[in-house]
Scaffold this active site. Structure first.
Site: not given
Ligand code: AP5
Ligand code: MG
Length: 249
Positions: A114, A153, A186, A197
């Site tokens: 990352r 999600r 999540r 994020r």
């Protein structure tokens, strides 16, 4: 098997197990993409086709949090804030996982590297084992699509298999098609953490993409298409590499 067609032999690298010298098939794939681009979704499909493990640093950290290990306790504060976990911890976790026997013939890395520091550490680690990143596949999705993907999600409690309420729903609401466990959201898919994020991680992604453009391993696939079409694009990119591996054309 497709895995055989997609992997390529390494001249000069021999497997001497069973006293039988033979070329080893090695495929080390890095999946790159923004949060929500579809790395986990596609890594699972590639794993099934290639027969090599899917290694996701996010999954390793979530398991460490569940088990309340020292790594989990350290990672949690960063993940909850939408920030990257420090490089030294992340590199250690990844190298430990990559060193396990099931990764000897290759792996699909999801969410690692990352940062450029992680990318260079991976290069060094692999070089020490006579390996390298064979393909860095960028799943390219514009920022405006990512919030919808992440906020819709649901993942299964048992293994993290990902679903989407509208774009990839399970056959039975709230239940994983694959293992029957309950679907949950999540912790870092809360709206404020999604924004954090995306705000903090996209610049690092650009730098990692440039790293692999430099090595010649980068291939870009349009990630806005339906899941099966993105899978076909990734397989096509790997097939092209089969005839002309990066750096060896
Ligand atoms: P991690 O778990 O890696 O999360 P991420 O990179 O933010 O990516 P996601 O898992 O959210 O998305 P994805 O690309 O896997 O998409 P998915 O397939 O689920 O990392 C979490 C945290 O851990 C980080 O924020 C950081 O704190 C830490 N961390 C992890 N690795 C680290 C590292 N190397 N260094 C430092 N810190 C690290 O798909 C998303 C949704 O879209 C799903 O609902 C899916 O069904 C749907 N979908 C997928 N494809 C499509 C499509 N083609 N069309 C429509 N919908 C689609
Ligand atoms: Mg993921």
């Amino acid at each position: 098997m497709l895995g055989r067609a997609l992997a390529w032999t390494r001249p000069g690298r021999r497997d001497q197990r069973d006293g039988d010298e033979r070329d080893v098939l090695v495929t080390l794939i890095v999946l790159l993409g923004a949060p929500g681009a579809g790395k986990g979704t596609q890594a699972a499909a590639l794993r099934d086709r290639l027969g090599i493990p899917h290694i996701a640093t996010g999954d390793l950290f979530r398991a460490a949090i569940r088990d309340a290990t020292p790594v989990g306790l350290e990672a949690k504060s960063y993940m909850d804030a939408g920030q990257l976990v420090p490089d030294d911890v992340t590199i250690r976790v990844l190298e430990e996982r990559l060193g396990r026997p099931d990764a000897a013939a290759g792996a699909i890395l999801d969410g690692f590297p990352r940062t450029v520091v992680q990318a260079r550490a991976l290069d060094t680690f692999l070089a020490g084992h006579g390996r390298r990143v064979d393909a860095a596949l960028l799943i390219d999705v514009p920022a405006e699509d990512l919030v919808e993907r992440l906020s819709g999600r649901w993942i299964c409690r048992a293994a993290g298999h990902p679903y989407h309420v509208a774009m990839n729903p399970p056959q039975v609401a709230g239940i994983c098609d694959i293992d029957g466990s309950a679907l949950v959201q999540r912790d870092d898919d809360r709206p404020e953490t999604i924004r954090a994020r995306l705000a903090s991680q996209l610049a690092d992604l650009d730098a990692v993409v440039e790293h692999y453009r430099g090595t010649g391993a980068l291939r870009t696939v349009d990630g806005r298409r339906p899941i099966a079409e993105v899978s076909a694009g990734l397989v096509g990119a790997l097939g092209a590499l089969d005839t002309a591996p990066p750096g060896r054309a």
